[in-house]
Design a protein around this motif. Structure first.
Motif, PDB file in Angstrom:
ATOM      1  N   SER A   1       7.117 101.760  51.057  1.00 40.52           N
ATOM      2  CA  SER A   1       7.043 101.181  52.393  1.00 40.52           C
ATOM      3  C   SER A   1       8.029 100.031  52.611  1.00 40.52           C
ATOM      4  N   SER A   2       8.683  99.537  51.548  1.00 41.74           N
ATOM      5  CA  SER A   2       9.675  98.463  51.730  1.00 41.74           C
ATOM      6  C   SER A   2      10.511  98.256  50.474  1.00 41.74           C
ATOM      7  N   GLY A   3      11.589  97.504  50.639  1.00 44.33           N
ATOM      8  CA  GLY A   3      12.401  97.107  49.491  1.00 44.33           C
ATOM      9  C   GLY A   3      11.634  96.141  48.601  1.00 44.33           C
ATOM     10  N   THR A   4      10.909  95.231  49.214  1.00 41.60           N
ATOM     11  CA  THR A   4      10.126  94.259  48.453  1.00 41.60           C
ATOM     12  C   THR A   4       9.109  94.982  47.570  1.00 41.60           C
ATOM     13  N   GLY A   5       8.382  95.920  48.174  1.00 44.26           N
ATOM     14  CA  GLY A   5       7.419  96.717  47.412  1.00 44.26           C
ATOM     15  C   GLY A   5       8.117  97.490  46.300  1.00 44.26           C
ATOM     16  N   SER A   6       9.317  97.967  46.572  1.00 46.63           N
ATOM     17  CA  SER A   6      10.063  98.729  45.561  1.00 46.63           C
ATOM     18  C   SER A   6      10.391  97.855  44.349  1.00 46.63           C
ATOM     19  N   ILE A   7      10.772  96.611  44.599  1.00 52.27           N
ATOM     20  CA  ILE A   7      11.076  95.718  43.462  1.00 52.27           C
ATOM     21  C   ILE A   7       9.801  95.455  42.660  1.00 52.27           C
ATOM     22  N   LEU A   8       8.695  95.252  43.361  1.00 48.46           N
ATOM     23  CA  LEU A   8       7.416  95.056  42.655  1.00 48.46           C
ATOM     24  C   LEU A   8       7.095  96.269  41.780  1.00 48.46           C
TER      25      LEU A   8
ATOM     26  N   TYR B   1      21.853  83.564  44.998  1.00 49.30           N
ATOM     27  CA  TYR B   1      22.248  84.071  46.313  1.00 49.30           C
ATOM     28  C   TYR B   1      21.742  85.502  46.418  1.00 49.30           C
ATOM     29  N   THR B   2      20.651  85.688  47.148  1.00 48.15           N
ATOM     30  CA  THR B   2      20.041  86.997  47.356  1.00 48.15           C
ATOM     31  C   THR B   2      19.012  86.852  48.461  1.00 48.15           C
ATOM     32  N   PHE B   3      18.466  87.958  48.940  1.00 49.08           N
ATOM     33  CA  PHE B   3      17.343  87.847  49.864  1.00 49.08           C
ATOM     34  C   PHE B   3      16.136  87.366  49.058  1.00 49.08           C
ATOM     35  N   ILE B   4      15.287  86.582  49.677  1.00 51.94           N
ATOM     36  CA  ILE B   4      14.174  85.951  48.963  1.00 51.94           C
ATOM     37  C   ILE B   4      13.276  86.972  48.242  1.00 51.94           C
ATOM     38  N   ALA B   5      13.230  88.204  48.733  1.00 48.85           N
ATOM     39  CA  ALA B   5      12.342  89.213  48.137  1.00 48.85           C
ATOM     40  C   ALA B   5      12.662  89.484  46.671  1.00 48.85           C
ATOM     41  N   SER B   6      13.937  89.342  46.264  1.00 51.74           N
ATOM     42  CA  SER B   6      14.267  89.553  44.852  1.00 51.74           C
ATOM     43  C   SER B   6      13.502  88.536  44.010  1.00 51.74           C
ATOM     44  N   ILE B   7      13.448  87.302  44.522  1.00 54.99           N
ATOM     45  CA  ILE B   7      12.798  86.220  43.787  1.00 54.99           C
ATOM     46  C   ILE B   7      11.278  86.275  43.967  1.00 54.99           C
TER      47      ILE B   7
ATOM     48  N   PRO C   1      20.398  92.263  38.575  1.00 52.17           N
ATOM     49  CA  PRO C   1      21.624  92.138  39.374  1.00 52.17           C
ATOM     50  C   PRO C   1      21.338  92.600  40.804  1.00 52.17           C
ATOM     51  N   VAL C   2      21.866  91.866  41.766  1.00 48.90           N
ATOM     52  CA  VAL C   2      21.678  92.226  43.172  1.00 48.90           C
ATOM     53  C   VAL C   2      23.052  92.608  43.731  1.00 48.90           C
ATOM     54  N   HIS C   3      23.182  93.819  44.190  1.00 52.84           N
ATOM     55  CA  HIS C   3      24.466  94.280  44.737  1.00 52.84           C
ATOM     56  C   HIS C   3      24.567  93.749  46.164  1.00 52.84           C
TER      57      HIS C   3
ATOM     58  N   GLU D   1      18.125  97.053  39.040  1.00 53.25           N
ATOM     59  CA  GLU D   1      19.176  96.908  40.043  1.00 53.25           C
ATOM     60  C   GLU D   1      18.538  96.740  41.427  1.00 53.25           C
ATOM     61  N   ASP D   2      18.823  95.620  42.071  1.00 52.41           N
ATOM     62  CA  ASP D   2      18.392  95.435  43.454  1.00 52.41           C
ATOM     63  C   ASP D   2      19.509  95.985  44.347  1.00 52.41           C
ATOM     64  N   CYS D   3      19.287  97.199  44.847  1.00 50.27           N
ATOM     65  CA  CYS D   3      20.291  97.906  45.659  1.00 50.27           C
ATOM     66  C   CYS D   3      19.948  97.841  47.141  1.00 50.27           C
ATOM     67  N   CYS D   4      19.080  96.891  47.513  1.00 54.78           N
ATOM     68  CA  CYS D   4      18.585  96.878  48.892  1.00 54.78           C
ATOM     69  C   CYS D   4      19.701  96.759  49.920  1.00 54.78           C
ATOM     70  N   GLN D   5      20.798  96.072  49.553  1.00 57.17           N
ATOM     71  CA  GLN D   5      21.909  95.927  50.505  1.00 57.17           C
ATOM     72  C   GLN D   5      23.060  96.864  50.186  1.00 57.17           C
ATOM     73  N   ALA D   6      22.857  97.799  49.292  1.00 57.18           N
ATOM     74  CA  ALA D   6      24.029  98.561  48.828  1.00 57.18           C
ATOM     75  C   ALA D   6      23.727 100.023  48.555  1.00 57.18           C
TER      76      ALA D   6
ATOM     77  N   TYR E   1      15.569  99.994  46.513  1.00 55.71           N
ATOM     78  CA  TYR E   1      16.368 100.144  47.731  1.00 55.71           C
ATOM     79  C   TYR E   1      15.492  99.783  48.928  1.00 55.71           C
ATOM     80  N   SER E   2      16.150  99.383  50.018  1.00 56.48           N
ATOM     81  CA  SER E   2      15.411  99.070  51.246  1.00 56.48           C
ATOM     82  C   SER E   2      15.912  99.927  52.397  1.00 56.48           C
ATOM     83  N   LEU E   3      15.007 100.260  53.311  1.00 55.13           N
ATOM     84  CA  LEU E   3      15.370 100.997  54.525  1.00 55.13           C
ATOM     85  C   LEU E   3      15.032 100.160  55.752  1.00 55.13           C
TER      86      LEU E   3
ATOM     87  N   PHE F   1      18.016  96.057  58.908  1.00 54.07           N
ATOM     88  CA  PHE F   1      19.282  95.367  58.652  1.00 54.07           C
ATOM     89  C   PHE F   1      20.075  95.992  57.501  1.00 54.07           C
ATOM     90  N   LYS F   2      19.570  97.061  56.926  1.00 58.62           N
ATOM     91  CA  LYS F   2      20.253  97.672  55.778  1.00 58.62           C
ATOM     92  C   LYS F   2      21.149  98.829  56.229  1.00 58.62           C
ATOM     93  N   THR F   3      21.799  99.451  55.260  1.00 60.24           N
ATOM     94  CA  THR F   3      22.834 100.448  55.577  1.00 60.24           C
ATOM     95  C   THR F   3      22.259 101.672  56.286  1.00 60.24           C
TER      96      THR F   3
HETATM   97  C1  LIG Z   1      16.279  93.328  52.279  1.00 60.80           C
HETATM   98  C2  LIG Z   1      16.301  92.998  50.858  1.00 60.80           C
HETATM   99  C3  LIG Z   1      15.168  93.119  50.057  1.00 60.80           C
HETATM  100  C4  LIG Z   1      13.815  93.473  50.609  1.00 60.80           C
HETATM  101  O1  LIG Z   1      13.753  94.635  51.349  1.00 60.80           O
HETATM  102  P1  LIG Z   1      12.624  94.795  52.497  1.00 60.80           P
HETATM  103  O2  LIG Z   1      12.717  96.244  52.824  1.00 60.80           O
HETATM  104  O3  LIG Z   1      13.004  93.906  53.613  1.00 60.80           O
HETATM  105  O4  LIG Z   1      11.322  94.459  51.895  1.00 60.80           O
HETATM  106  C5  LIG Z   1      15.287  92.827  48.722  1.00 60.80           C
HETATM  107  N1  LIG Z   1      16.443  92.433  48.175  1.00 60.80           N
HETATM  108  C6  LIG Z   1      17.563  92.299  48.916  1.00 60.80           C
HETATM  109  C7  LIG Z   1      18.844  91.885  48.257  1.00 60.80           C
HETATM  110  C8  LIG Z   1      17.530  92.554  50.281  1.00 60.80           C
HETATM  111  O5  LIG Z   1      18.634  92.386  51.010  1.00 60.80           O
END
Ligand SMILES: *Cc1c(COP(=O)(O)O)cnc(C)c1O
Length: 401
Positions: free
Chosen positions: A62-69, A88-94, A133-135, A159-164, A183-185, A188-190
């Motif tokens: 359901s999200s990139g944040t959930g995917s990292i978890l 330097y990353t979106f807060i969700a990585s941290i 690593p965050v791309h 690999e945090d590929c949310c922006q890549a 990955y995130s959908l 604001f993502k690709t």
């Molecule tokens: C957007 C983003 C996330 C989180 O993705 P969500 O789908 O918004 O939860 C995590 N890491 C990075 C680098 C992002 O840009």
């Protein structure tokens, strides 16, 4: 309009996929397999996503944040463990590291705006379990060096590929090189389904664990509630069929989106060639990055601030969201163990601060004030518009440099 390139190319394909689902009556990712009306869009998305990313397995979420978890859970990372992540990353990585119970250890970025491999080694302790690593901004990290460090110290790589999504590094897709990837959908993502995400890996055990974590401990391809067959405690981070439908249509557009952005970015960049005092961030792979943004590096903070003011934007350091200095929740964290205290303070990453104070994001495909890319072009910009933006940037640069 603000958003990523996927949101600019929503059209008949997404509409058709969504109507398929509405007409079928099945909104849940699990349906009656013997009913031909069940469209299994989420399962199809997972299969096609893994194929395109060059991984064996994918879990739609359901999200990139959930995917990292899910990645952290799959690796068994929790309290007492440390994970190295760039400042330097979106807060969700941290925040996902924090919510897993582990300690985020912030590392410097270099002029690629991704984690500085030379700084990773200095941050490793006996508690370090993984490197994340965050791309960032579509640009692949220096994976050769990162994987070598991980191997040397026997660390996992998330690999945090949310922006890549779709970016290539030396012929491989990002997300296919580490142990597991997120990955995130988000819009604001690709590519986007509004909100959504994915986990990918080549390791069956990690896949099964990530799957279970995202779905109450169930095994992949479950048929109903399989009492007695659930090995872990999980959450609900499932993707539904409507989201799966849009995600699928967007995924099929990803090659077109990346080709278009790369072509438009090179035109914009060509319009800014050979300007004394101006440089661009280092790219992990010149042809393989997503080309969602163009990042300019100015000689010093004062020049960069002046430039930002004139184009109605801000340097990355001041653009909000993605810089540790601007994350008050992270700055408030404190950990105490092994006779030491770990705190998070403004200015703790001087190399990162110096680079971000001089860096300006110009949009190519991702138009996002939060990333500092409110100014620039988008995926639908014409050659004339690109030339006009380049000329405008050039004349402003001539005033400030
Ligand atoms: C957007 C983003 C996330 C989180 O993705 P969500 O789908 O918004 O939860 C995590 N890491 C990075 C680098 C992002 O840009």
């Amino acid at each position: 309009m603000a958003g990523g390139p996927g949101s600019y190319v929503l059209g008949a394909e997404e509409r058709k996929e969504v109507l398929d689902v509405l007409d079928s009556g099945y909104l849940f990712r699990y349906g009656s397999e013997d009913n031909p009306r069940f469209m299994h869009k989420v399962a199809t998305f997972e299969k096609e996503f893994a194929e395109m990313m060059g991984t064996k397995y994918c879990v739609a979420t359901s999200s990139g944040t959930g995917s990292i978890l899910c990645c952290l859970a799959a690796l068994g990372i929790g309290a007492g463990d440390e994970v190295i992540v760039p400042g330097y990353t979106f807060i969700a990585s941290i925040s996902s590291i924090v919510l897993s119970g582990a300690t985020p250890i912030l590392a410097e970025i270099d002029e690629s705006l991704t984690i500085d491999p030379n700084d990773i080694e200095k941050r490793i302790t006996s508690r370090t379990k993984a490197i994340m690593p965050v791309h960032m901004l579509g640009n692949p990290c220096d994976m050769d060096k990162i994987m070598a460090i991980a191997k040397k110290y026997k660390l996992a790589v998330i690999e945090d590929c949310c922006q890549a999504v779709g970016a290539m590094y030396k012929g491989k897709r990002v997300g296919s090189m580490g142990d597991i990837a997120a990955y995130s959908l988000n819009v604001f993502k690709t590519i986007t389904s509004g909100d959504g995400g994915a986990v990918a890996t080549n390791d069956y055990d990690l896949y099964e664990h990530a799957f279970g974590f995202h779905d109450q401990g169930h095994k992949p391809s479950r048929m109903g509630v399989e009492v007695g067959n659930r090995s872990i405690i999980g959450m609900n981070m499932r993707m539904n069929e409507l989201t799966g439908a849009i995600s699928l249509a967007q995924l099929r557009k990803l090659p077109m989106i990346l080709d278009t952005l790369r072509a438009k970015k090179s035109k914009l960049k060509a319009g800014l060639a050979n300007i004394k005092g101006l440089s661009f961030r280092k790219l992990g792979d010149e042809d393989g990055e997503c080309a969602t943004l163009l990042t300019l590096l100015l000689p010093d903070k004062a020049t960069a601030d002046k430039f930002g003011e004139k184009i109605g934007s801000k340097t990355i350091a001041h653009s909000g969201w993605h810089v540790y200095n601007n994350m008050e929740q992270v700055l408030a964290l404190k950990y105490e163990y092994d006779g030491k205290v770990i705190t998070y303070e403004k200015g703790m990453l001087p190399q990162t601060d110096d680079i971000l104070n001089r860096a300006m994001n110009i949009s190519v495909g991702v138009v996002d004030k939060g990333l500092g890319s409110a100014f620039g072009i988008n995926i639908n910009s014409t050659d004339e518009e690109i030339a006009a933006v380049a000329a405008n940037l050039k004349s402003i640069l001539a005033e400030v440099l």
